[in-house]
Design a protein around this motif. Structure first.
Motif, PDB file in Angstrom:
ATOM      1  N   ALA A 199      34.910  41.125  34.724  1.00  0.00           N
ATOM      2  CA  ALA A 199      34.976  42.576  34.550  1.00  0.00           C
ATOM      3  C   ALA A 199      35.312  43.286  35.854  1.00  0.00           C
ATOM      4  O   ALA A 199      35.770  44.435  35.841  1.00  0.00           O
ATOM      5  CB  ALA A 199      33.648  43.089  34.001  1.00  0.00           C
ATOM      6  N   ASP A 200      35.096  42.612  36.974  1.00  0.00           N
ATOM      7  CA  ASP A 200      35.372  43.187  38.284  1.00  0.00           C
ATOM      8  C   ASP A 200      36.825  42.974  38.700  1.00  0.00           C
ATOM      9  O   ASP A 200      37.229  43.418  39.769  1.00  0.00           O
ATOM     10  CB  ASP A 200      34.425  42.566  39.321  1.00  0.00           C
ATOM     11  CG  ASP A 200      34.468  43.283  40.653  1.00  0.00           C
ATOM     12  OD1 ASP A 200      34.549  44.531  40.651  1.00  0.00           O
ATOM     13  OD2 ASP A 200      34.433  42.610  41.702  1.00  0.00           O
ATOM     14  N   ILE A 201      37.607  42.280  37.868  1.00  0.00           N
ATOM     15  CA  ILE A 201      38.997  41.977  38.198  1.00  0.00           C
ATOM     16  C   ILE A 201      39.903  42.738  37.234  1.00  0.00           C
ATOM     17  O   ILE A 201      40.013  42.362  36.060  1.00  0.00           O
ATOM     18  CB  ILE A 201      39.276  40.461  38.111  1.00  0.00           C
ATOM     19  CG1 ILE A 201      38.298  39.685  39.001  1.00  0.00           C
ATOM     20  CG2 ILE A 201      40.722  40.162  38.517  1.00  0.00           C
ATOM     21  CD1 ILE A 201      38.429  38.187  38.893  1.00  0.00           C
ATOM     22  N   PRO A 202      40.550  43.806  37.659  1.00  0.00           N
ATOM     23  CA  PRO A 202      41.387  44.592  36.753  1.00  0.00           C
ATOM     24  C   PRO A 202      42.446  43.768  36.022  1.00  0.00           C
ATOM     25  O   PRO A 202      42.801  44.084  34.874  1.00  0.00           O
ATOM     26  CB  PRO A 202      42.015  45.635  37.671  1.00  0.00           C
ATOM     27  CG  PRO A 202      40.981  45.855  38.726  1.00  0.00           C
ATOM     28  CD  PRO A 202      40.423  44.478  38.973  1.00  0.00           C
ATOM     29  N   LEU A 203      42.962  42.729  36.650  1.00  0.00           N
ATOM     30  CA  LEU A 203      43.961  41.891  35.999  1.00  0.00           C
ATOM     31  C   LEU A 203      43.376  41.159  34.788  1.00  0.00           C
ATOM     32  O   LEU A 203      44.107  40.769  33.886  1.00  0.00           O
ATOM     33  CB  LEU A 203      44.540  40.878  36.995  1.00  0.00           C
ATOM     34  CG  LEU A 203      45.670  39.980  36.510  1.00  0.00           C
ATOM     35  CD1 LEU A 203      46.900  40.806  36.121  1.00  0.00           C
ATOM     36  CD2 LEU A 203      46.031  38.949  37.578  1.00  0.00           C
ATOM     37  N   GLY A 204      42.056  40.963  34.782  1.00  0.00           N
ATOM     38  CA  GLY A 204      41.394  40.331  33.651  1.00  0.00           C
ATOM     39  C   GLY A 204      41.308  38.827  33.706  1.00  0.00           C
ATOM     40  O   GLY A 204      40.815  38.186  32.766  1.00  0.00           O
ATOM     41  N   ARG A 205      41.744  38.247  34.812  1.00  0.00           N
ATOM     42  CA  ARG A 205      41.654  36.795  34.981  1.00  0.00           C
ATOM     43  C   ARG A 205      41.685  36.461  36.459  1.00  0.00           C
ATOM     44  O   ARG A 205      42.079  37.293  37.292  1.00  0.00           O
ATOM     45  CB  ARG A 205      42.805  36.083  34.269  1.00  0.00           C
ATOM     46  CG  ARG A 205      44.188  36.408  34.845  1.00  0.00           C
ATOM     47  CD  ARG A 205      45.259  35.501  34.264  1.00  0.00           C
ATOM     48  NE  ARG A 205      46.599  35.828  34.743  1.00  0.00           N
ATOM     49  CZ  ARG A 205      47.109  35.385  35.907  1.00  0.00           C
ATOM     50  NH1 ARG A 205      46.377  34.617  36.712  1.00  0.00           N
ATOM     51  NH2 ARG A 205      48.334  35.722  36.254  1.00  0.00           N
ATOM     52  N   ASN A 235      44.296  38.963  44.560  1.00  0.00           N
ATOM     53  CA  ASN A 235      42.971  38.996  43.962  1.00  0.00           C
ATOM     54  C   ASN A 235      42.890  39.772  42.648  1.00  0.00           C
ATOM     55  O   ASN A 235      41.806  40.169  42.225  1.00  0.00           O
ATOM     56  CB  ASN A 235      41.959  39.571  44.973  1.00  0.00           C
ATOM     57  CG  ASN A 235      42.318  40.996  45.392  1.00  0.00           C
ATOM     58  OD1 ASN A 235      42.479  41.878  44.568  1.00  0.00           O
ATOM     59  ND2 ASN A 235      42.432  41.226  46.697  1.00  0.00           N
ATOM     60  N   GLY A 236      44.049  39.989  42.001  1.00  0.00           N
ATOM     61  CA  GLY A 236      44.040  40.705  40.732  1.00  0.00           C
ATOM     62  C   GLY A 236      43.564  42.137  40.815  1.00  0.00           C
ATOM     63  O   GLY A 236      43.043  42.696  39.846  1.00  0.00           O
ATOM     64  N   ALA A 237      43.721  42.753  41.997  1.00  0.00           N
ATOM     65  CA  ALA A 237      43.304  44.131  42.277  1.00  0.00           C
ATOM     66  C   ALA A 237      41.794  44.301  42.284  1.00  0.00           C
ATOM     67  O   ALA A 237      41.291  45.418  42.160  1.00  0.00           O
ATOM     68  CB  ALA A 237      43.937  45.122  41.318  1.00  0.00           C
ATOM     69  N   SER A 238      41.048  43.190  42.454  1.00  0.00           N
ATOM     70  CA  SER A 238      39.584  43.312  42.557  1.00  0.00           C
ATOM     71  C   SER A 238      39.147  43.879  43.898  1.00  0.00           C
ATOM     72  O   SER A 238      38.029  44.347  44.045  1.00  0.00           O
ATOM     73  CB  SER A 238      38.928  41.944  42.345  1.00  0.00           C
ATOM     74  OG  SER A 238      39.352  41.016  43.342  1.00  0.00           O
ATOM     75  N   PHE A 239      40.049  43.837  44.873  1.00  0.00           N
ATOM     76  CA  PHE A 239      39.795  44.501  46.150  1.00  0.00           C
ATOM     77  C   PHE A 239      41.135  44.955  46.704  1.00  0.00           C
ATOM     78  O   PHE A 239      42.007  44.135  46.983  1.00  0.00           O
ATOM     79  CB  PHE A 239      39.113  43.555  47.143  1.00  0.00           C
ATOM     80  CG  PHE A 239      38.782  44.233  48.446  1.00  0.00           C
ATOM     81  CD1 PHE A 239      37.756  45.151  48.533  1.00  0.00           C
ATOM     82  CD2 PHE A 239      39.515  43.942  49.603  1.00  0.00           C
ATOM     83  CE1 PHE A 239      37.460  45.784  49.737  1.00  0.00           C
ATOM     84  CE2 PHE A 239      39.219  44.568  50.808  1.00  0.00           C
ATOM     85  CZ  PHE A 239      38.180  45.487  50.862  1.00  0.00           C
TER      86      PHE A 239
END
Length: 241
Positions: A199-205, A235-239
């Motif tokens: 849930a913390d990774i906007p990309l979803g994976r 990082n899938g836009a998580s940071f």
């Protein structure tokens, strides 16, 4: 043929990077911690002598023609705050040595070697690619102070190398993956709630090793010299920063 040294190439990101580089016609000199595959050089970075041994063996196998180094080997083990003082310190020092000090040693050997080499037509003498972590900027879990510190140190080292040796045609690039689908990250994901952490990774994976390997290959072979010093997030836009 161009030779590239890839540390930690027996699995995960390192194995994917080795495969991607070989697909480009590169001779890959692989590394693993323990003996078992004669095609890879065995060197346990918890031993202070191992990095030098690896470099010397890699130079011998390549005929002194190492064009790039991928600093990928790492240790990711939880270090509980409640451990005894000596257990906590031992775990700290092991992680710093394996994740940072060994990479520094190999980078130093490479830089000194390339300083004595003739530059190519593009003015490049050699390339370093450092596989760091999102933790270098965002930090990590309470049990991973040592891992975050090591990766933060790797980024600082990378930037220093890039600024110090660009004029000599020695380039440095760094990659900061977030969670990646490897056995190391899998254990971590499970320990922190598994799928709920996504849930913390906007990309979803999480990223795949092959995705990170594509970035490594770009940095080792194709990235323009003007990119030296760059840190590439994956990082899938998580940071984002």
């Amino acid at each position: 043929m161009t030779a590239i040294l890839v540390t930690g190439s027996s699995r995960g990101i390192g194995a994917a990077a080795a495969a991607a580089l070989e697909a480009r016609g590169v001779e890959v000199i692989g590394h693993q911690t323990r003996s078992g595959d004669a095609e890879r050089i065995a060197a346990d970075f918890s031993d202070p002598r191992a990095a030098q041994m690896l470099w010397e063996e890699a130079m011998d196998r390549s005929g002194g023609n190492i064009a790039a180094v991928v600093n990928n080997a790492g240790l990711f083990e939880k270090n509980r705050l409640e451990r005894s003082d000596i257990e906590w310190l031992d775990a700290w020092e092991d992680t710093i040595r394996i994740n940072l000090t060994a990479a520094a040693q190999i980078s130093r050997f490479a830089v000194r070697h390339w300083q004595e080499c003739i530059a190519g037509q593009d003015g490049v003498r050699g390339r370093l690619v450092h596989v760091a972590s999102r933790a270098a900027y965002r930090g990590d879990s309470p049990g991973h102070w040592h891992y975050a510190a090591a990766k933060g140190g790797m980024i600082a080292m990378h930037k220093t190398i890039a600024r110090a040796y660009a004029a000599e045609g020695i380039l440095s690039y760094a990659i900061t993956p977030g969670f990646t689908d490897t056995s190391m990250a899998g254990d971590y994901l499970e320990s922190r709630g598994g799928a709920g952490l996504l849930a913390d990774i906007p990309l979803g994976r999480v990223a795949t090793p092959e995705e990170i390997a594509r970035i490594i290959t770009f940095c080792a072979l194709d990235a323009p010299p003007s990119m030296t010093g760059a840190v590439i997030d994956a990082n899938g836009a998580s940071f984002v920063r």
